[in-house]
Write an enzyme that holds these catalytic residues in place. Structure first.
Site, PDB file in Angstrom:
ATOM      1  N   GLY A   1       4.114   8.205   6.848  1.00  0.00           N
ATOM      2  CA  GLY A   1       5.021   9.491   6.484  1.00  0.00           C
ATOM      3  C   GLY A   1       4.235  10.664   6.130  1.00  0.00           C
ATOM      4  O   GLY A   1       4.330  11.639   6.889  1.00  0.00           O
ATOM      5  N   SER A   2       3.406  10.404   5.299  1.00  0.00           N
ATOM      6  CA  SER A   2       2.322  11.748   4.734  1.00  0.00           C
ATOM      7  C   SER A   2       1.070  11.791   5.397  1.00  0.00           C
ATOM      8  O   SER A   2       0.394  10.898   5.730  1.00  0.00           O
ATOM      9  CB  SER A   2       2.231  11.775   3.407  1.00  0.00           C
TER      10      SER A   2
ATOM     11  N   ARG B   1      -4.682   8.205 -13.503  1.00  0.00           N
ATOM     12  CA  ARG B   1      -3.541   8.877 -12.925  1.00  0.00           C
ATOM     13  C   ARG B   1      -2.431   8.989 -13.947  1.00  0.00           C
ATOM     14  O   ARG B   1      -1.849   7.789 -14.223  1.00  0.00           O
ATOM     15  CB  ARG B   1      -3.001   8.227 -11.762  1.00  0.00           C
TER      16      ARG B   1
ATOM     17  N   GLU C   1       9.947  -3.673  -8.233  1.00  0.00           N
ATOM     18  CA  GLU C   1       9.824  -3.155  -9.547  1.00  0.00           C
ATOM     19  C   GLU C   1      10.861  -2.991 -10.405  1.00  0.00           C
ATOM     20  O   GLU C   1      10.607  -3.108 -11.788  1.00  0.00           O
ATOM     21  CB  GLU C   1       8.699  -2.334  -9.755  1.00  0.00           C
TER      22      GLU C   1
ATOM     23  N   HIS D   1      10.379   1.645   3.873  1.00  0.00           N
ATOM     24  CA  HIS D   1       8.979   1.066   3.534  1.00  0.00           C
ATOM     25  C   HIS D   1       8.789   0.814   2.068  1.00  0.00           C
ATOM     26  O   HIS D   1       9.778   1.205   1.153  1.00  0.00           O
ATOM     27  CB  HIS D   1       8.040   2.428   3.469  1.00  0.00           C
TER      28      HIS D   1
ATOM     29  N   GLU E   1       3.666  -2.846   2.899  1.00  0.00           N
ATOM     30  CA  GLU E   1       2.216  -2.672   2.309  1.00  0.00           C
ATOM     31  C   GLU E   1       1.532  -3.952   2.204  1.00  0.00           C
ATOM     32  O   GLU E   1       1.734  -4.433   0.933  1.00  0.00           O
ATOM     33  CB  GLU E   1       2.157  -1.757   1.088  1.00  0.00           C
TER      34      GLU E   1
ATOM     35  N   HIS F   1      -5.801   2.901   0.782  1.00  0.00           N
ATOM     36  CA  HIS F   1      -6.542   3.190  -0.600  1.00  0.00           C
ATOM     37  C   HIS F   1      -7.884   3.361  -0.520  1.00  0.00           C
ATOM     38  O   HIS F   1      -8.477   3.699  -1.521  1.00  0.00           O
ATOM     39  CB  HIS F   1      -5.732   2.232  -1.520  1.00  0.00           C
TER      40      HIS F   1
ATOM     41  N   CYS G   1       0.413   2.358   4.089  1.00  0.00           N
ATOM     42  CA  CYS G   1       0.854   3.413   3.190  1.00  0.00           C
ATOM     43  C   CYS G   1       0.653   4.885   3.776  1.00  0.00           C
ATOM     44  O   CYS G   1       0.327   4.984   4.538  1.00  0.00           O
ATOM     45  CB  CYS G   1       0.406   3.319   1.869  1.00  0.00           C
TER      46      CYS G   1
END
Length: 762
Positions: free
Chosen positions: A436-437, A519, A609, A645, A669, A698, A730
């Site tokens: 996507g990004s 973060r 999660e 996703h 992922e 990553h 990702c």
């Protein structure tokens, strides 16, 4: 009966994120080690001071960290993987484990139970020398005593939870390694007790989900520790859920106090206390203020809880505390004056929660009349927000009431839909796409900042976004991808972007919480009924599609992820909020489809999660989570292809849920744990479109074509080529252009090679 106030843990990041800034300055060599340690000490002591000034009697010490408390425990006990042996200093080893280095892979990171905080997974290796390498809790306990005169409450992660969270051992080895932890824990507790620690908090959140055999095993370890440290006052702390199933056994553990969560585990823990009572010789620590949300407590409800408990338990003492560490809440709401009065008044961040603990303590020790004014204020605040227009929208209520069974399913089954989609989309075998990004460069971020600050106009900003979109559409065409994306240059965050465009959301200025390491995230606040206002992604997606003959995917964040990554109103069930979000997204998806967008991706990285800790509660959660996704996506035509996703996490636990989502294609992922995932698929078939991430986004590393081809080859041993997609694991937002383009070129070449092989073997 003595009653004390206590806190389980305080946010680390600092009121103005000083902690984050100090860490990042140290990592980028802008400050040296001495400056780093000095500043961190100032922040640490300031946090102790705040809690002291708020009136907390049992102040946690040792909850502060330079990165993560589980990593602290791993280092303390000598769980240091051999690949880091060349590092000599404490900080070099510590941060290499946390972040990796040029030549060293970092330790794995995963979610802390069902929260949005991530911990570093401890690694066990054969030959590991388990010992107390560093008594950090003792140093910090003595520091608070000497610098501030605070006789604090050391907080440590318990041995059972620690080892359960670790990896690298077989189930057969678990009991042996657990026994090896006794000696370092005995030394740790002995030294703390000798230094004068009056009470030591031992966190065992894993106790909420243990079997009876595991609880017995844990008890034996605590008995072994108690035998060697008979005089230390231990508070066995549980949280995130009840310990109802094993309560009868847990209250016999050789500890002085037991902490229970009466917020997230209220019903179960109350049932257990009612049935089995509570030992008269132990102190009950009552988790009564929600440590995971941002709303003022209902003080009347909390006081009723204590009335109930005092009738049922004969304990000598009580402790009033939050349900868990306040790590999961922002620090202070005082800067949020831009919010409406009704919303501002309804909030309670960490510092306000400490004040609530003191109010409850006053009511319990001096009578409710001592806080009568505060009680009245709280009642008025709750009444105001409950009756607000934002929480009582008739259009939202009507839309929910009108839902029918057919609103939750696609017209045709997957196989028939997929055939129609193949005809409509004309995609090759093993189609390639991205998640996507694309890179959010310094220029992208700076331009957005200028637009938000009014330095450039809306028109100038839109022109810039269109320029970036066109640039990346051309890159994707040149690379040879099959399904393109617009790049999401207009979005800062995958949840915030949608929250800013939906009714019922609000945003804080300083409501930061730690996600992992340095973060921090600023979750949206869902305070009212969620409703669609205007198109949120139409303009950018349709523009991107106008630039190319290839298929462009619409990109949305799913209802369950928006829910799980926000602070959510607590006056109605989470299921209802999720359905409201789903209905709003359904409207957006219908608009995308009617605008000519034929592939629409609805991301649900947070589906897993949000699952409750106890397996018995999974079905109820999964049912409404899946229904939310279906509600958002089921109104499209059979020819429109729905993608989703997810981030990989115990696929076996949720494979049935993933099937039930009925997405035409799911991308997962898996690059860091690809082998485990392939093994799972060997005995758990998945019969719909699937893309397993072929490289780890990553890492700045550009993987070779051969590496990706090997992953595709392995994947095709367990996945039907007819339904297999090839993609990164990702979004590429955090990567640089010079990393992304060659990586995607290699990925497309790997796909071409795989297609050639399949044709040859056909």
């Amino acid at each position: 009966m003595a009653i004390q106030t206590s806190n389980l843990g305080y946010p680390r990041i600092g009121l103005q994120r000083e902690w984050k800034k100090t860490l990042e300055a140290f990592w980028s060599n802008k400050i040296n080690e001495e400056q780093f340690l000095t500043t961190m000490k100032e922040i640490r002591l300031q946090h102790v001071k705040v809690q002291q000034e708020k009136g907390i009697e049992l102040i946690p010490i040792g909850d502060f960290t330079y990165y993560d408390h589980v990593l602290d425990t791993a280092y303390m006990l000598g769980f240091i993987p051999s690949r880091f042996s060349e590092f000599t200093s404490y900080l070099d080893v510590y941060f290499a484990m946390a972040r990796g280095s040029k030549d060293h892979v970092a330790s794995e990171m995963t979610k802390w139970f069902n929260t949005n905080y991530h911990y570093i997974v401890p690694e066990y290796e054969e030959g590991l020398q388990i010992s107390l390498k560093d008594n950090r809790p003792l140093r910090l306990y003595e520091e608070a005593k000497q610098e501030l005169g605070v006789d604090g409450k050391p907080v440590i992660l318990g041995p059972y939870t620690f080892l359960k969270l670790a990896k690298g051992y077989t189930q057969e080895q678990f009991a042996t390694i657990l026994k090896q932890l006794v000696a370092p824990y005995v030394q740790l507790l002995s030294e703390l007790h000798a230094a004068g620690a009056q009470i030591i908090q031992v966190d065992e959140p894993i106790f909420a989900s243990l079997t009876k055999e595991e609880v017995q095993q844990a008890k034996e370890i605590y008995e072994a520790i108690r035998k060697e440290v008979p005089n230390a006052t231990l508070l066995l702390q549980t949280y995130f859920d009840s310990v109802e199933e094993n309560y009868e056994e847990i209250i016999t553990f050789p500890v002085s106090s037991i902490g229970l969560d009466f917020v997230h585990g209220k019903e179960g823990n109350l049932n257990a206390v009612s049935k089995y009572g509570f030992p008269a010789d132990k102190t009950l620590a009552v988790g009564c203020i929600d440590g995971r949300n941002i709303w003022r407590a209902d003080l009347d409800e909390v006081l009723t809880l204590f009335t109930t408990l005092q009738k049922q338990v004969q304990t000598k003492d009580l402790i009033v505390q939050p349900s868990c560490s306040l790590l999961h809440t922002p620090i202070d709401k005082t800067e949020e004056t831009h919010l409406s009065t009704e919303l501002f008044d309804a909030l309670a961040f960490a510092n306000q929660k400490l004040e609530e603990l003191v109010l409850i303590h006053s009511a319990l020790t001096q009578g409710t009349e001592s806080i009568s004014n505060e009680l009245e204020t709280y009642r008025n605040v709750h009444h105001t927000i409950r009756s607000s227009a934002a929480r009582n929208r008739e259009d939202v209520k009507a839309a929910r009431t009108a839902l029918k069974e057919e609103d939750f399913s696609r017209p045709l089954p997957f196989e028939k839909r997929y055939e129609l989609q193949q005809v409509a989309l004309k995609l090759p075998l093993l189609p390639t796409t991205t998640i996507g990004s694309f890179p959010q460069t310094t220029e992208v971020r700076q331009t957005r900042k200028e637009w938000r600050n009014g330095i450039i106009s809306n028109e100038q900003y839109e022109q810039f976004i269109e320029k970036e979109t066109e640039k990346w559409i051309r890159y994707q065409e040149e690379i040879g991808l099959d399904v393109l994306v617009h790049g999401e240059f207009e979005r800062t965050d995958m949840v915030e972007y949608f929250g800013e465009r939906l009714a019922g959301f609000s945003f804080t200025k300083n409501g930061w919480v730690q996600s992992y390491g340095s973060r921090c995230v600023k979750p949206p606040v869902i305070y009212g009924d969620v409703a669609f206002i205007n198109g949120m992604t139409i303009k950018e997606t349709v523009y991107a599609q106008s630039l190319t003959e290839k298929v462009v995917k619409g990109m949305l964040t799913g209802p369950v992820t928006i829910l799980n990554w926000s602070f959510v109103r607590n006056d109605i069930p989470r299921k209802e909020v999720s359905y409201q979000i789903a209905l709003a997204l359904r409207h957006e998806i219908e608009l995308l489809e009617s605008s000519g967008i034929r592939v629409i991706q609805v991301d649900e990285p947070a589906l897993r999660e949000g699952m409750p800790l106890k397996e018995k509660d999974w079905d109820a959660y999964i049912t409404w989570a899946v229904q939310s996704f279906l509600l958002a996506t089921s109104s499209v035509a059979n020819e429109t292809q729905i993608h989703t996703h997810m981030c990989y996490s115990n696929f076996e636990d949720i494979v049935d849920a993933i099937r039930a989502l009925d997405a035409d294609v799911i991308s997962i992922e898996t690059s860091r744990s690809h082998g485990e995932f392939i093994d799972t698929l060997k005995h758990t078939t998945y019969e719909k479109g699937i893309g397993l991430g072929v490289y780890d986004i990553h890492s700045p590393r550009v993987p070779s074509k051969d590496e990706m081809y090997k992953i595709v080859e392995q994947s095709l041993q367990v996945c039907d080529p007819k339904y297999f997609w090839i993609n990164p694991d990702c979004g590429l937002k955090t990567r640089r252009t010079e990393e992304v383009i060659p990586a995607l070129e290699h990925m497309v070449q790997a796909a071409k090679d795989a297609r050639s092989l399949l044709k040859t073997n056909a």
